[in-house]
Design an enzyme around this catalytic site. Structure first.
Site, short mmCIF file in Angstrom:
data_model
loop_
_atom_site.label_atom_id
_atom_site.label_comp_id
_atom_site.label_asym_id
_atom_site.label_seq_id
_atom_site.Cartn_x
_atom_site.Cartn_y
_atom_site.Cartn_z
N LYS A 20 -4.47 -13.16 32.01
CA LYS A 20 -3.76 -14.29 32.63
C LYS A 20 -4.71 -15.02 33.56
O LYS A 20 -5.42 -14.39 34.34
CB LYS A 20 -2.57 -13.74 33.43
N LYS B 284 -6.42 -9.91 41.17
CA LYS B 284 -5.26 -10.60 41.76
C LYS B 284 -3.96 -10.11 41.11
O LYS B 284 -2.98 -9.80 41.79
CB LYS B 284 -5.41 -12.11 41.54
N LYS C 223 -9.74 -16.38 32.46
CA LYS C 223 -9.96 -17.72 33.02
C LYS C 223 -10.61 -18.58 31.96
O LYS C 223 -11.29 -18.07 31.08
CB LYS C 223 -10.90 -17.64 34.23
N THR D 160 1.49 -21.48 45.00
CA THR D 160 0.26 -20.93 45.58
C THR D 160 0.33 -21.04 47.10
O THR D 160 0.09 -20.06 47.83
CB THR D 160 -0.98 -21.70 45.04
N ASN E 81 -3.35 -29.75 45.26
CA ASN E 81 -2.02 -29.15 45.18
C ASN E 81 -1.78 -28.14 46.30
O ASN E 81 -0.82 -28.26 47.07
CB ASN E 81 -1.87 -28.51 43.79
N SER F 208 3.91 -17.99 37.99
CA SER F 208 3.57 -18.10 36.56
C SER F 208 4.19 -16.93 35.80
O SER F 208 4.71 -17.11 34.69
CB SER F 208 2.05 -18.04 36.36
N1 GLU Z 1 -5.26 -20.80 38.65
C1 GLU Z 1 -4.38 -20.03 39.49
C2 GLU Z 1 -5.14 -18.89 40.13
O1 GLU Z 1 -6.34 -18.93 40.30
C3 GLU Z 1 -3.11 -19.62 38.77
C4 GLU Z 1 -3.28 -18.75 37.57
C5 GLU Z 1 -2.01 -18.50 36.79
O2 GLU Z 1 -0.96 -18.97 37.20
O3 GLU Z 1 -2.11 -17.85 35.75
O4 GLU Z 1 -4.55 -17.93 40.58
#
Ligand code: GLU
Length: 421
Positions: free
Chosen positions: A69, A93, A105, A189, A219, A350
């Site tokens: 993810k 994370k 990613k 976030t 954002n 998410s």
């Molecule tokens: N890009 C965001 C992060 O770095 C969200 C990633 C997601 O929602 O999968 O955490």
């Protein structure tokens, strides 16, 4: 000697965590390398009829705890090395928050601000065409990241659904509501970071009304400003890629948001509402209680960490503080609430979006907020207590917390598993 890669610099935090917990060497070996990184060259037709190509990547770093993810970033400086580092952070994370995911990613090396909307749509669709074999609702689930948004996720979800021949909303998160997005994903976030600070307020040594400085007004930056301002705290300095503004008595949030909407930079508020110009480099050193880096990596470094006056650094960006700067801040008793915890609200909502897509039943906003708050406070509290009992930084505690979950999952799979390869 070859220079250290970005991923190597991130792995320092893994080594550090491993010193505080008893994990098998096999576990560390497994977490030191990405499982797979795929590269593609995306070819699109520009509006003027010419053809242009862009480099793109998707990294599935580790899928021991579930499908990989993580977001897709559109940025001119994107690289394979950066994508792998960001995917490593996503792995930790998701483990920090106990989400049933591994980390991934993606990125395209492009400045999306230079593309028309139609070109951007063709690029987004072409990304999904190139990577549709590795992406999937139970395999690898993208989301927005720097310079990507709900509109782009909508195009990608649509493209994927066309490829597989049926609607497949759970393949990507951060979608528009009309395509199965979740309420509450937009500010998630920032909201996660806000819940974390609110929950640990006294422990962090914070009192009364806070002065907040925000680096990056995209954002996450805009939403954290709104959330803190709604509680009566003041936003004393803000920067974006155009420059920075300050007002020791507090900036006008309405003016900042309007300037961002109309002219895309907060610098257009200078001279109005008591807003004064500030050089972007000086932002980290302004007088404030909480400094919120909400832009890109490596913004707080050995050369400016000494100037920080804040008591708390809330990392809404990924990797904004370098390892050297971390050591300086720790010595100066500045508490860093680390990215893999502080900005994990985004991936947590998410996850809620993905669950809703899979069950086909959608929750109301108060339910999303409450679920996010509970997880944020639970994991934040556990990490805070770990940091206090082991006398380590909150970052090290967050890595230890995640590593113990990852180690347990790696071991549970057994040694003959596909996941062990
Ligand atoms: N890009 C965001 C992060 O770095 C969200 C990633 C997601 O929602 O999968 O955490």
């Amino acid at each position: 000697m070859p220079e250290d890669s970005l991923l190597d610099s991130a792995l320092v935090r893994l080594d550090e965590a491993a010193r505080h917990i008893n994990v098998d060497a096999d576990v560390i070996e497994k977490l030191k390398y990405p499982r797979e990184t795929t590269k593609a060259r995306l070819m699109i037709r520009m509006d003027d009829g010419s053809r242009k190509s862009f480099l793109a990547w998707r990294c599935r770093y580790d899928d021991t705890r579930g499908p990989t993810k993580g977001g897709i970033r559109f940025h001119p400086d994107a690289s394979a090395d950066e994508v792998e580092m960001l995917a490593f952070w996503m792995t930790f994370k998701c483990a920090v928050m106990n989400l049933p995911y591994g980390g991934g990613k993606g990125a395209v090396q492009v400045d999306p601000r230079k593309l028309s909307k139609a070109e951007l749509e063709r690029l987004s669709r072409s990304y999904m065409q190139a990577f549709s074999r590795i992406i999937g609702p139970d395999r690898d689930i993208p989301a927005p990241d720097v310079y990507t948004n709900a509109m782009i996720m909508g195009w990608m979800a649509d493209e994927y659904s066309q490829i597989v021949g049926h609607a497949s909303p759970a393949v990507i998160t951060g979608k528009p509501l009309a395509l199965g997005g979740s309420v509450g994903r937009g500010d998630a976030t920032a909201r996660g970071g806000y819940y974390l600070v609110r929950h640990l307020f006294a422990e962090l040594g914070l009192k009364g009304k806070l002065r907040i400085a925000i680096q990056g007004f995209g954002n996450a930056g805009q939403h954290i400003a709104s959330l803190f301002a709604a509680d009566g705290h003041s936003i004393v300095a803000v920067s974006d890629s155009g420059g920075a503004v300050q007002a020791s008595g507090g900036l006008s949030l309405a003016a900042l948001l309007a300037a961002k909407q109309e002219n895309n930079s907060v610098i257009h508020t200078i001279g109005k509402d008591g807003h004064e110009a500030l050089s972007a480099d000086q932002l980290v050193g302004v007088e404030c209680d909480v400094l919120v880096p909400a832009a890109l990596e490596n913004m707080i470094r050995i050369d400016n960490a000494e100037t920080i006056k804040a008591r708390v650094v809330l990392e809404l960006a990924n990797g904004p503080v370098t390892h050297d700067a971390d050591e300086i801040l720790a010595k100066r008793n500045v508490v860093v609430l680390p990215d893999i915890l502080a900005n994990a609200g985004g991936v947590t909502v998410s996850y809620f979006e993905w669950v809703q897509n899979k069950q086909g039943y959608y929750w109301e906003l108060p339910e999303i907020h409450e679920k996010l708050r509970v997880i944020m406070e639970r994991e934040g509290r556990a990490i805070w207590e770990l940091a206090s009992s082991r006398d380590v930084t909150v970052r090290t505690a967050a890595y230890v917390h995640a590593l113990s979950r990852l180690a347990e999952a790696i071991e549970a799979h057994g040694t003959q598993s596909y996941f062990d390869s």
